[in-house]
Motif scaffolding. Structure first.
Motif, PDB file in Angstrom:
ATOM      1  N   ILE A 188       0.868  -1.176   0.000  1.00 41.87           N
ATOM      2  CA  ILE A 188       0.000   0.000   0.000  1.00 41.87           C
ATOM      3  C   ILE A 188       0.903   1.224   0.000  1.00 41.87           C
ATOM      4  O   ILE A 188       1.803   1.342   0.840  1.00 41.87           O
ATOM      5  N   VAL A 189       0.657   2.143  -0.934  1.00 39.11           N
ATOM      6  CA  VAL A 189       1.474   3.353  -1.062  1.00 39.11           C
ATOM      7  C   VAL A 189       0.560   4.565  -1.055  1.00 39.11           C
ATOM      8  O   VAL A 189      -0.328   4.689  -1.910  1.00 39.11           O
ATOM      9  N   THR A 190       0.744   5.471  -0.106  1.00 39.30           N
ATOM     10  CA  THR A 190      -0.062   6.693  -0.078  1.00 39.30           C
ATOM     11  C   THR A 190       0.626   7.779  -0.907  1.00 39.30           C
ATOM     12  O   THR A 190       1.846   7.804  -1.043  1.00 39.30           O
ATOM     13  N   GLY A 191      -0.186   8.677  -1.470  1.00 37.76           N
ATOM     14  CA  GLY A 191       0.357   9.701  -2.359  1.00 37.76           C
ATOM     15  C   GLY A 191       0.946   9.094  -3.606  1.00 37.76           C
ATOM     16  O   GLY A 191       1.936   9.593  -4.153  1.00 37.76           O
ATOM     17  N   ALA A 192       0.334   8.016  -4.098  1.00 33.72           N
ATOM     18  CA  ALA A 192       0.909   7.232  -5.193  1.00 33.72           C
ATOM     19  C   ALA A 192       0.622   7.803  -6.568  1.00 33.72           C
ATOM     20  O   ALA A 192       1.081   7.261  -7.571  1.00 33.72           O
ATOM     21  N   ASP A 193      -0.126   8.884  -6.641  1.00 32.25           N
ATOM     22  CA  ASP A 193      -0.466   9.446  -7.948  1.00 32.25           C
ATOM     23  C   ASP A 193       0.725  10.072  -8.650  1.00 32.25           C
ATOM     24  O   ASP A 193       0.809  10.078  -9.878  1.00 32.25           O
ATOM     25  N   SER A 194       1.686  10.627  -7.878  1.00 29.46           N
ATOM     26  CA  SER A 194       2.772  11.379  -8.504  1.00 29.46           C
ATOM     27  C   SER A 194       3.966  11.451  -7.562  1.00 29.46           C
ATOM     28  O   SER A 194       3.928  10.931  -6.446  1.00 29.46           O
ATOM     29  N   GLY A 195       5.016  12.117  -8.021  1.00 28.86           N
ATOM     30  CA  GLY A 195       6.173  12.370  -7.176  1.00 28.86           C
ATOM     31  C   GLY A 195       6.811  11.108  -6.623  1.00 28.86           C
ATOM     32  O   GLY A 195       6.948  10.087  -7.308  1.00 28.86           O
ATOM     33  N   ILE A 196       7.213  11.172  -5.355  1.00 29.43           N
ATOM     34  CA  ILE A 196       7.880  10.043  -4.715  1.00 29.43           C
ATOM     35  C   ILE A 196       6.961   8.832  -4.671  1.00 29.43           C
ATOM     36  O   ILE A 196       7.394   7.699  -4.899  1.00 29.43           O
ATOM     37  N   GLY A 197       5.675   9.048  -4.394  1.00 27.04           N
ATOM     38  CA  GLY A 197       4.736   7.936  -4.330  1.00 27.04           C
ATOM     39  C   GLY A 197       4.632   7.184  -5.640  1.00 27.04           C
ATOM     40  O   GLY A 197       4.570   5.946  -5.651  1.00 27.04           O
ATOM     41  N   ARG A 198       4.606   7.915  -6.758  1.00 27.48           N
ATOM     42  CA  ARG A 198       4.575   7.241  -8.060  1.00 27.48           C
ATOM     43  C   ARG A 198       5.845   6.433  -8.263  1.00 27.48           C
ATOM     44  O   ARG A 198       5.800   5.276  -8.718  1.00 27.48           O
ATOM     45  N   ALA A 199       6.990   7.024  -7.965  1.00 23.43           N
ATOM     46  CA  ALA A 199       8.254   6.311  -8.132  1.00 23.43           C
ATOM     47  C   ALA A 199       8.252   5.021  -7.315  1.00 23.43           C
ATOM     48  O   ALA A 199       8.645   3.952  -7.814  1.00 23.43           O
ATOM     49  N   VAL A 200       7.807   5.105  -6.073  1.00 29.24           N
ATOM     50  CA  VAL A 200       7.767   3.922  -5.219  1.00 29.24           C
ATOM     51  C   VAL A 200       6.858   2.851  -5.827  1.00 29.24           C
ATOM     52  O   VAL A 200       7.221   1.668  -5.898  1.00 29.24           O
ATOM     53  N   ALA A 201       5.678   3.256  -6.282  1.00 35.98           N
ATOM     54  CA  ALA A 201       4.741   2.302  -6.869  1.00 35.98           C
ATOM     55  C   ALA A 201       5.343   1.605  -8.082  1.00 35.98           C
ATOM     56  O   ALA A 201       5.214   0.379  -8.245  1.00 35.98           O
ATOM     57  N   VAL A 202       6.016   2.368  -8.934  1.00 38.98           N
ATOM     58  CA  VAL A 202       6.588   1.788 -10.154  1.00 38.98           C
ATOM     59  C   VAL A 202       7.769   0.884  -9.825  1.00 38.98           C
ATOM     60  O   VAL A 202       7.875  -0.243 -10.349  1.00 38.98           O
ATOM     61  N   TYR A 203       8.669   1.326  -8.961  1.00 38.05           N
ATOM     62  CA  TYR A 203       9.801   0.475  -8.584  1.00 38.05           C
ATOM     63  C   TYR A 203       9.319  -0.808  -7.914  1.00 38.05           C
ATOM     64  O   TYR A 203       9.853  -1.895  -8.180  1.00 38.05           O
ATOM     65  N   PHE A 204       8.338  -0.695  -7.049  1.00 36.07           N
ATOM     66  CA  PHE A 204       7.806  -1.884  -6.385  1.00 36.07           C
ATOM     67  C   PHE A 204       7.228  -2.862  -7.410  1.00 36.07           C
ATOM     68  O   PHE A 204       7.441  -4.081  -7.317  1.00 36.07           O
ATOM     69  N   ALA A 205       6.477  -2.324  -8.370  1.00 38.92           N
ATOM     70  CA  ALA A 205       5.884  -3.187  -9.390  1.00 38.92           C
ATOM     71  C   ALA A 205       6.957  -3.870 -10.227  1.00 38.92           C
ATOM     72  O   ALA A 205       6.846  -5.060 -10.554  1.00 38.92           O
ATOM     73  N   ARG A 206       8.003  -3.128 -10.560  1.00 41.41           N
ATOM     74  CA  ARG A 206       9.100  -3.729 -11.339  1.00 41.41           C
ATOM     75  C   ARG A 206       9.787  -4.844 -10.547  1.00 41.41           C
ATOM     76  O   ARG A 206      10.365  -5.765 -11.127  1.00 41.41           O
ATOM     77  N   GLU A 207       9.718  -4.757  -9.219  1.00 43.65           N
ATOM     78  CA  GLU A 207      10.315  -5.789  -8.368  1.00 43.65           C
ATOM     79  C   GLU A 207       9.337  -6.913  -8.040  1.00 43.65           C
ATOM     80  O   GLU A 207       9.665  -7.825  -7.291  1.00 43.65           O
ATOM     81  N   GLY A 208       8.124  -6.841  -8.611  1.00 45.62           N
ATOM     82  CA  GLY A 208       7.197  -7.961  -8.485  1.00 45.62           C
ATOM     83  C   GLY A 208       6.029  -7.781  -7.559  1.00 45.62           C
ATOM     84  O   GLY A 208       5.257  -8.727  -7.329  1.00 45.62           O
ATOM     85  N   ALA A 209       5.842  -6.583  -6.990  1.00 46.52           N
ATOM     86  CA  ALA A 209       4.747  -6.364  -6.040  1.00 46.52           C
ATOM     87  C   ALA A 209       3.490  -5.870  -6.738  1.00 46.52           C
ATOM     88  O   ALA A 209       3.562  -5.098  -7.702  1.00 46.52           O
ATOM     89  N   ASP A 210       2.338  -6.291  -6.232  1.00 47.03           N
ATOM     90  CA  ASP A 210       1.076  -5.645  -6.586  1.00 47.03           C
ATOM     91  C   ASP A 210       0.948  -4.413  -5.691  1.00 47.03           C
ATOM     92  O   ASP A 210       1.423  -4.407  -4.553  1.00 47.03           O
ATOM     93  N   VAL A 211       0.296  -3.367  -6.220  1.00 41.07           N
ATOM     94  CA  VAL A 211       0.308  -2.076  -5.524  1.00 41.07           C
ATOM     95  C   VAL A 211      -1.103  -1.535  -5.317  1.00 41.07           C
ATOM     96  O   VAL A 211      -1.889  -1.447  -6.266  1.00 41.07           O
ATOM     97  N   VAL A 212      -1.392  -1.179  -4.072  1.00 39.64           N
ATOM     98  CA  VAL A 212      -2.620  -0.449  -3.749  1.00 39.64           C
ATOM     99  C   VAL A 212      -2.246   1.021  -3.720  1.00 39.64           C
ATOM    100  O   VAL A 212      -1.477   1.469  -2.876  1.00 39.64           O
ATOM    101  N   MET A 213      -2.778   1.768  -4.674  1.00 41.98           N
ATOM    102  CA  MET A 213      -2.435   3.172  -4.868  1.00 41.98           C
ATOM    103  C   MET A 213      -3.445   4.066  -4.163  1.00 41.98           C
ATOM    104  O   MET A 213      -4.605   4.124  -4.553  1.00 41.98           O
ATOM    105  N   LEU A 214      -3.021   4.762  -3.124  1.00 45.99           N
ATOM    106  CA  LEU A 214      -3.886   5.713  -2.434  1.00 45.99           C
ATOM    107  C   LEU A 214      -3.501   7.126  -2.840  1.00 45.99           C
ATOM    108  O   LEU A 214      -2.315   7.466  -2.917  1.00 45.99           O
TER     109      LEU A 214
END
Length: 284
Positions: free
Chosen positions: A44-70
């Motif tokens: 689960i990543v808060t502020g996932a729409d942009s900025g650091i949150g987007r980067a985290v969501a994308v890096y996590f996905a590239r490493e194999g995680a499913d992502v809950v974007m808040l």
């Protein structure tokens, strides 16, 4: 000497919109080599729409995680993040709302478990700031909003998530360089980030016996929508110039740090903060 780092710009709407920024922030580095470090995980990543949150969501996905974007209500920005997660071969669950609302936090967990059945990583990243020249200029409304978004939301969402986390889970909180150095025009924001750092340290001690690690990342100046939406054009034009590296960070500079704290590479680290700030030495 010219200290310009970015084109002068300002956005009147808060939170800011990434599609209006020039240049757009970099949220993923092509030099990064994923290694499946989060395969089978749900984050689960808060502020996932942009900025650091987007980067985290994308890096996590590239490493194999499913992502809950808040995210709050920046739907267009969030759609881009969702596409990037799905292009990485992972699933994304988009949930808009205010994580400072305890009812919304409970709904987030309900929907996360309904879709994925587990929660392995929580990234408390969302926040806001409102510069003021003097303490007397900070209204009660601003004070309450800043604390509600930046620290009370972390308490509420973490409280909702914890009953569903198992040993080996990881919580990562975004604090700030301002928690350590202060900032003359971000007094309330800096105070909340100090609280985030203390929350991180205390919660890590509380959860150690349960095998749940709690760490933080303290960014310095990073080029995100928060910057043009809260500072004037002149401030934006020299943003990050005072760092030893002489530039602002990009969200892509921070993503790998969150991967490290989320995966087993950091299995012996808890209660710590990583300082990604362009070279400023922080003794704290």
């Amino acid at each position: 000497m010219d200290k310009s780092t970015l084109p002068p710009q300002h956005q009147n709407q808060r939170p800011g919109r990434e599609e209006k920024m020039q240049p757009r922030p970099d949220y993923y580095s092509s030099a990064y080599r994923p290694a499946g470090k989060l395969t089978g995980k749900v984050a689960i990543v808060t502020g996932a729409d942009s900025g650091i949150g987007r980067a985290v969501a994308v890096y996590f996905a590239r490493e194999g995680a499913d992502v809950v974007m808040l995210y709050l209500e920046e739907h267009e920005d969030a759609e881009l993040t969702r596409r990037e997660v799905e292009l990485s071969g992972r699933e994304a669950l988009m949930l808009a709302g205010d994580v400072a609302d305890a009812k919304h936090c409970k709904e987030v967990i309900k929907q996360t478990l309904a879709k994925f059945g587990q929660v392995d990583v929580l990234v408390n990243n969302a926040g806001e700031q409102h510069p003021q020249q003097n303490l007397e200029d900070i209204s009660d409304d601003q004070l309450e909003r800043t604390f509600s978004s930046n620290i009370l939301a972390m308490f509420r969402l973490t409280r909702a998530v914890l009953p569903h986390m198992r040993s080996g889970a990881s919580i990562i909180n975004t604090t700030s360089i301002t928690a350590y150095k202060g900032n003359p025009v971000l007094i309330d924001y800096s105070a909340t980030k100090g609280a985030v750092t203390s929350f991180t340290r205390s919660l890590s001690l509380n959860l150690a016996e349960r095998g749940i690690r709690v760490n933080g990342v303290a960014p310095g100046p990073v080029w995100t929508p928060l910057i043009p939406s809260t500072f004037d054009e002149d401030t934006v034009s020299t943003f990050g110039a005072n760092t030893p590296l002489g530039r602002p960070g990009q969200p892509s500079d921070l993503g790998p740090a969150y991967v490290y704290l989320a995966c087993d590479d950091s299995s012996y680290m808890t209660g710590q903060v990583l300082h990604l700030n362009g070279g400023s030495v922080i003794n704290g």
